[in-house]
Design an enzyme around this catalytic site. Structure first.
Site, mmCIF file in Angstrom:
data_model
loop_
_atom_site.group_PDB
_atom_site.id
_atom_site.type_symbol
_atom_site.label_atom_id
_atom_site.label_comp_id
_atom_site.label_asym_id
_atom_site.label_seq_id
_atom_site.Cartn_x
_atom_site.Cartn_y
_atom_site.Cartn_z
ATOM 1 N N ILE A 13 8.753 3.056 -6.010
ATOM 2 C CA ILE A 13 8.951 4.111 -7.020
ATOM 3 C C ILE A 13 10.268 4.855 -6.768
ATOM 4 C CG2 ILE A 13 8.119 6.410 -7.707
ATOM 5 C CD1 ILE A 13 6.501 4.340 -9.120
ATOM 6 N N ALA A 59 4.789 1.116 0.699
ATOM 7 C CA ALA A 59 5.432 0.189 -0.236
ATOM 8 C C ALA A 59 5.511 0.791 -1.643
ATOM 9 C CB ALA A 59 4.675 -1.135 -0.264
ATOM 10 N N HIS A 60 4.412 1.404 -2.091
ATOM 11 C CA HIS A 60 4.423 1.969 -3.440
ATOM 12 C C HIS A 60 5.411 3.132 -3.555
ATOM 13 C CE1 HIS A 60 0.907 -0.544 -4.131
ATOM 14 N NE2 HIS A 60 1.033 -0.278 -5.410
ATOM 15 N N LYS A 61 5.421 3.982 -2.559
ATOM 16 C CA LYS A 61 6.335 5.123 -2.563
ATOM 17 C C LYS A 61 7.778 4.623 -2.570
ATOM 18 C CE LYS A 61 7.030 9.440 0.051
ATOM 19 N NZ LYS A 61 8.333 9.275 0.707
ATOM 20 N N ARG A 103 0.834 -1.199 0.000
ATOM 21 C CA ARG A 103 0.000 0.000 0.000
ATOM 22 C C ARG A 103 0.864 1.243 0.000
ATOM 23 N NH1 ARG A 103 -3.702 0.228 5.097
ATOM 24 N NH2 ARG A 103 -3.246 2.425 4.822
#
Lengths: 291, 207
Positions: B40, B35-37, B32
């Site tokens: 990237i 993790a996504h940040k 979520r």
């Protein structure tokens, strides 16, 4: 002073795992209103199955066990300092027992505290003294982040909608907030609306109305009719359960007013998801009961 | 109901259409906001140097995510002390917060599905067509119900992100979801948003 840690732990367990009967009933009613076999109807069926399963297994209805918001009404003689420490101990224990997800994250350093305790402000606890002959009550709402994120506050007049400083304007911005929320706040939702106050008191009040049971209307007929109209019109938007499209977008609207400054006119909307987790614990001497 | 087994092939993804109910079986990973940040910044845009076990986790993720699914979920997990992890409650979280990242993450790892709630926007929908992948909607708040389909917690990465934000590798069986964004540009969310906007405008025209 009595040690209520164990009883508060039970309050937290109940709130997280056992949806109040009035909410479940309203969801069942919503199911009868949706087209059989539609995505909306299937979403509500799953929701109701989940409610039953959570109650049976004593597991959280939603994994986002939310911001724990406590309201304590205490008769003279209780120590709020001790009650606070008992609430905090019960919350940490509830987290350990998986009734609650560790949800307190330090916003500066991005660190989860691991036990749902964070600084002085997490959990949120409000104290209010009541008459000596009144029981001690502790109310709890668990409000998840998804629905909290779609809450909104409008400073009136709100020109993009042509919404002025009156109940007609209030209607417009509330409908706008429901439209903007789409399915992201886990519709069907319950709207807590506060008109007036300052930015802080207004938002707090919009949550306080959520402690009232389903079906409780504002006693002022002008407000009652706006509550009912808003629920009806929000449902006309057709957003539906989970935003799949359907007839049930909002289960109920609860509106209250508070005094404001001449210069300010805020409308604050707290969107509560269908997992409307709200419980009350009543302490009468050695007797403890739950609603 | 269509059964989807991970790893999923592109042709299977292209055969799925908005409105189709699926039961998902196989291995997937939760991920979520944090993790996504992190993915990237560390591996895709490379604006942050890898730290600690980042590179090791990256190698594992590359293997696990190819053909698999990212589940937007911050579970309630028991067995933290014994490390005999079990998902107690595990419904989806609101997906739109990953809108800036999702398409790039899916493309980078060649993942085939995202499970979440509330739907996502145009950038993700475009990614659905290009990669291809689908967006699968689970029922928000149905946490106990969904947790029953999680048969095993295989492991966990980045536990330092906290329990909700860590990346949990799970095995699921007949995980229930509905395709609400497909690889052909179809989005149930765009349809409902557009229809409700028109109704809103007609309601706002009345005083």
């Amino acid at each position: 002073m009595q040690d209520l840690t164990h009883e508060i732990l039970e309050l937290i367990r109940l709130t997280s795992t056992d949806l109040p009967a009035d909410v479940e009933l309203r969801l069942k009613q919503a199911l009868t209103e949706e087209e059989p076999g539609s995505a909306a109807s299937e979403a509500l069926e799953t929701i109701l199955k989940n409610v039953e399963l959570s109650r049976l297994n004593s597991t959280p209805i939603c994994q986002d066990t939310g911001t724990p918001i406590f309201y304590v009404h205490y008769p003279e003689g209780w120590s709020t300092r001790q009650l606070k420490s008992q609430i905090r101990a019960a919350l940490a224990e509830a987290t350990k027992r998986s009734f609650m997800r560790p949800n307190a994250v330090d916003a500066i350093y991005d660190k989860n505290s691991g036990n749902n305790l964070g600084g002085e402000d997490f959990p949120s606890i409000h104290f209010e003294e009541v008459d000596k002959d009144q029981p001690l009550t502790i109310q709890l709402i668990l409000k998840g982040g998804g629905c909290e994120n779609v809450g909104a506050q409008y400073s009136m007049p709100y020109n993009p909608l042509g919404a002025g400083r009156d109940l007609r304007g209030v209607r417009k911005v509330v409908l706008d907030a429901v439209y903007k929320a789409q399915g992201q706040g886990c519709a069907p939702g319950i709207l807590g609306v506060a008109i007036g106050g300052d930015r802080g008191s207004s938002y707090i009040k919009s949550k306080e109305v959520l402690f009232e049971k389903m079906g409780t209307r504002n006693p002022d007929p002008n407000v009652t009719s706006l509550e009912e109209r808003l629920t009806r019109e929000a449902n006309q938007l057709g957003i539906g359960p989970m935003g799949f499209g359907g007839k049930t977008t909002v289960l109920e609207t609860k509106i209250t007013g508070l005094h404001r400054l001449p210069a300010s006119y805020f409308v604050s909307i707290s969107y509560m998801c269908w997992a409307y987790r709200r419980r009350k614990m009543i302490v009468n001497g050695n007797q403890v009961s739950y609603e | 109901m269509h059964t989807l087994t991970t790893p999923i092939q592109d042709e299977t993804i292209r055969s799925l259409k908005v409105g189709e109910a699926v039961g998902i079986t196989g291995t997937m990973i939760t991920g979520r906001d944090t993790a996504h940040k992190w993915m990237i910044e560390t591996f895709i845009n490379k604006t942050r140097p890898p730290q600690g076990d980042d590179l090791q986790v990256y190698e594992e993720l590359k293997k696990l995510l190819k053909g698999s699914i990212i589940y937007h979920c911050g579970p309630v997990v028991s067995g933290l002390e014994t490390k005999e992890y079990k998902f107690v409650a595990a419904g989806p979280t609101t997906s739109i917060r990953e809108e800036p990242y999702q398409a790039d993450v899916m493309k980078h790892f060649d993942a085939k599905g995202v499970i979440g709630k509330g739907g996502m926007g145009e950038k993700t929908l475009k990614g659905c067509q290009e990669v291809p992948f689908v967006y699968l909607h689970a029922i928000g708040g149905a946490a106990s119900f969904i947790a029953r389909t999680v048969k095993r917690v295989v492991g966990v990465f980045k536990l330092e992100f906290g329990i909700p934000e860590a990346m949990w590798v799970i095995e699921v069986e007949e995980f229930p979801a509905v395709v609400t964004m497909d690889a052909h540009g179809g989005s149930q969310h765009a349809v409902v948003a557009q229809a409700s906007k028109m109704i809103l405008e007609s309601l706002l025209a009345i005083d």
